[in-house]
Design an enzyme around this catalytic site. Structure first.
Site, PDB file in Angstrom:
ATOM      1  N   SER A  70      22.129  72.329  -0.208  1.00  0.00           N
ATOM      2  CA  SER A  70      22.570  70.950  -0.363  1.00  0.00           C
ATOM      3  C   SER A  70      21.399  70.008  -0.691  1.00  0.00           C
ATOM      4  O   SER A  70      20.829  70.073  -1.774  1.00  0.00           O
ATOM      5  CB  SER A  70      23.313  70.513   0.903  1.00  0.00           C
ATOM      6  N   ASP A 126      12.358  70.133 -12.096  1.00  0.00           N
ATOM      7  CA  ASP A 126      12.680  69.478 -13.370  1.00  0.00           C
ATOM      8  C   ASP A 126      11.575  68.526 -13.822  1.00  0.00           C
ATOM      9  O   ASP A 126      11.269  68.442 -15.013  1.00  0.00           O
ATOM     10  CB  ASP A 126      14.006  68.713 -13.254  1.00  0.00           C
ATOM     11  N   LYS A 164      25.025  75.277  -2.721  1.00  0.00           N
ATOM     12  CA  LYS A 164      26.056  74.311  -2.298  1.00  0.00           C
ATOM     13  C   LYS A 164      25.816  73.010  -3.039  1.00  0.00           C
ATOM     14  O   LYS A 164      24.970  72.219  -2.676  1.00  0.00           O
ATOM     15  CB  LYS A 164      25.981  74.111  -0.784  1.00  0.00           C
TER      16      LYS A 164
END
Length: 706
Positions: A480, A491, A505
């Protein structure tokens, strides 16, 4: 008469053909009260709740699916799996009768007709009771009359097996299953009298619980078959379970601190709450199965076959009281029922216990000294009460990490590792703000709703708290909010992500009150700034470590009908691509080190051994063959452990001590299960430090060359 009423009448006639009298006659000898199946009927409140559930899912669930014949077929299969997951209760004739309604459940649910669901469950109760009666009769004849010298084998996983042809085939299967239970307990060291007593008590308790089935239990199971075809996190909560919402996700923090779920007849640990009693004990791990619960010095209660909420009631208790758990370790092979007892003191998990903390690892590489700072982040927390009342000193993950970063920079560390292993997530706000400490400005995560609208969450503050070399270490239990942060660091090219693929998740749930109970359903999905979902695949590390956790059993991808990984258009953000050029070289250096590292070699060998054991389809019902197989497994395990010990300069073991597991609660192989794990004896954290030092050296070489 309406189509619905015609369907209802025909299904009740077909499905209840066994009748309550047959059920009562079969139970007459069991000294149990006769159970009135006719009392198990849907109520008006349940019918209305089913209509509300259908409408909410059709209109608002992220996965917008039509309730049609195709979905009816999926509901049908899901419900059958709930009622008889190992295909050991229903006969082929039962299934043939049910099949008439495979493509009619949608029509019935649209008008609030629950009759087929109730009738199927009633048949399951009848078959389950027949199994209890048969098992008890067999046990009372004495387990000594069972033959353990034959060449019979039993299928380990019957999820996709053929349905037993008839009642006689069921009896053959049930007899084999009882022989398997007896063998497992024999190999676990129990005496024959003890086994007989345990199994008789287990089946009597199961029969007693079967007779306590309520209309509400059937309704919840049936409506959850509908909810679960949308995704595994969508769930109907009955009025009782709505009050205890944490039961299906986590025990109360004034408990043992473990996330539990039902796994056929067992209660399985999904993850451990950071800083909770279970995690601190270093004796429990994900996928361990709880088979017994005792209060302090009281008698151990066998909980095999119990409902999850019943097990939770036994485990819960007042702060400061003790509870003992009998646990089968996840590391055992499928046939090994050897258990160990774990004593825990129930306590509340305090915010300060879960707070981020730091340490420093010192290395000497080729004559050069390096200091690597480590910040362990167990969860993404915030003291909402203090925050809302305006307390300027409220605690949060971001605030604590900011202070730790300042302290580490004062100690002149050469790089920093953020340890997110076993971090199950928490506050989305904190994941966003923590990302902001390491980037100047820009988006941190995207949230897409069921209509396709995308919300972009941004770094709330300009500027960077720490801009130096950095790695993020994750494992399968990083979930999560952890995945949002790790994905953002990857990224942006801000940090190396190292470890195992994360949990996966990447969905957002909401709870909607109904006239009767509540519905928890998925209404949005998380995406990284690159446009990739964190759902299902999780975050794939730049450099991967081996894992003893079974990804088939743990992680979003292991859940039925988990929403897929996908992508949306990327956000506008400024990424630093300079790390990418170093990853192949860093990977090569890591592999060269790992090939000579006894901890990594042990882990890889253990993974292969576990995989070989899990791939077996059948187990022998011959005691001699079963004992031979178990000894071969234990001999291989002992040889692997002694190879590791020899490489580390430690004394070899003469035999495995089953009370002293080879793994601690973090999933890290360790011969010191009872000792507190430290950074110095954590091979994966140390290797992450080595990789960060490799990165520093490569950057210096590039700088010198330029």
């Amino acid at each position: 008469m309406t189509v619905s009423n015609i369907l209802r009448k025909s299904c009740l006639i077909a499905l209840l053909s066994l009748g309550t009298s047959a059920f009562a006659a079969e139970t007459a000898d069991s000294a149990m009260p006769i159970f009135d199946l006719e009392s198990l009927q849907p109520t008006r409140e349940q019918m209305i709740a089913s209509l509300n559930t259908v409408e909410l899912l059709r209109r608002h669930h992220y996965n917008r699916i039509s309730l049609d014949d195709a979905l009816s077929s999926e509901i049908f299969d899901t419900y059958l799996r709930q009622l008889d997951p190992q295909r050991s209760l229903f006969t082929a004739a039962d299934i043939s009768t049910f099949e008439e309604y495979r493509h009619k459940l949608d029509d019935l649910l649209l008008v609030g007709d629950l009759s087929v669901g109730f009738a199927m469950h009633t048949r399951q109760i009848q078959r389950a009771d027949q199994r209890m009666v048969y098992a008890l009769q067999l046990l009372r004849e004495g387990i000594g009359q069972l033959d353990f010298s034959s060449d019979q084998n039993i299928l380990i996983d019957r999820e996709k097996a053929e349905w037993p042809a008839d009642q006689q085939a069921l009896h053959v299967l049930w007899r084999q299953q009882i022989k398997d239970e007896v063998l497992r307990l024999k190999l676990a060291g129990r005496e024959q009298d003890s086994i007989q007593e345990l199994l008789e008590k287990r089946y009597l308790n199961a029969q007693k619980r079967l007779y306590q089935t309520r209309s509400e239990d059937i309704f919840q199971n049936y409506i959850n078959a509908l909810a679960q075809v949308y995704d595994p996190h969508t769930q109907y909560l009955s009025p009782d379970n709505a009050e205890n919402f944490d039961i299906n996700m986590s025990l109360s923090l004034e408990g043992i601190g473990a996330v539990l779920q039902s796994d056929n007849d067992h209660t399985k640990i999904v993850r451990l709450v950071p800083a909770g009693p279970a995690e601190k004990s270093k004796q429990l791990a994900p996928a361990d199965r709880i088979i017994g619960v005792a209060q302090d010095q009281g008698e151990m209660v066998d909980v095999v076959g119990w409902r999850l909420d019943e097990v939770v009631k036994l485990i819960r208790g007042p702060k400061g009281s003790s509870v003992r758990l009998e646990v089968i370790p996840a590391s055992n092979p499928p046939s090994d029922m050897t258990s160990r007892e774990v004593a825990l003191v129930r306590e509340a998990v305090k915010l300060e216990d879960q707070a981020a903390k730091s340490s420093v690892l010192e290395f000497n590489e080729q004559g050069n000294d390096y200091r690597i700072g480590v910040i362990e982040v167990p969860g993404f927390y915030i003291d909402f009460k203090a925050y809302r009342r305006g307390d300027p000193d409220y605690r949060s993950t971001t605030r604590d990490v900011r202070h730790l970063l300042s302290d580490l920079q004062e100690q002149e560390v050469d790089g920093i590792v953020l340890d997110l292993r076993n971090n199950g997530g928490g506050s989305l706000q904190e994941a966003t703000e923590l990302t902001g400490l390491f980037i100047d400005k820009g988006p941190t995560v995207l949230v897409r709703d069921s209509k396709g609208d995308v919300q972009v969450l941004d770094d709330p503050e300009a500027g960077i708290t720490y801009g130096g070399p950095m790695a993020v270490i994750v494992n399968r239990l990083s979930a999560s909010a952890s995945e949002i942060f790790a994905g953002a660091m990857q990224d942006y090219g801000r940090a190396l992500v190292i470890g195992e693929p994360t949990f996966g998740k990447g969905t957002v749930q909401s709870i909607q009150p109904l006239n009767h109970g509540e519905l928890k359903f998925t209404l949005a999905k998380f995406y990284r700034v690159s446009g990739q979902s964190t759902q299902n695949r999780g975050v794939v590390p730049d450099i991967t470590y081996p894992s003893l956790l079974d990804t088939v059993e743990i992680g979003e991808s292991s859940l039925p009908r988990a929403l897929p990984w996908d992508t949306i258009p990327a956000a506008r953000y400024q990424a630093d691509s300079r790390l990418e050029q170093f990853i192949p070289l860093l990977t090569d250096k890591h592999k060269a080190r790992a090939a000579n590292d006894p901890e990594f070699a042990y882990t890889l060998a253990r993974i292969e051994l576990n995989r070989a054991m899990q791939e077996r389809e059948y187990l022998p019902l011959n005691e001699e063959r079963r004992r031979t197989e178990q000894k071969e497994f234990e001999d291989k395990l002992l040889a692997m452990e002694n190879t590791r010990r020899k490489a580390l300069g430690e004394e070899p073991l003469a035999a495995l001590d089953k009370e002293d597991p080879l793994m601690d609660g973090t999933g890290i192989p360790s011969p010191m299960a009872e000792e507190e794990s430290t950074d110095e004896n954590d091979p994966f954290l140390a290797e992450t430090g080595h990789i960060l030092i490799d990165l520093l050296e490569l950057k210096r070489q590039v700088a010198s060359a330029s």
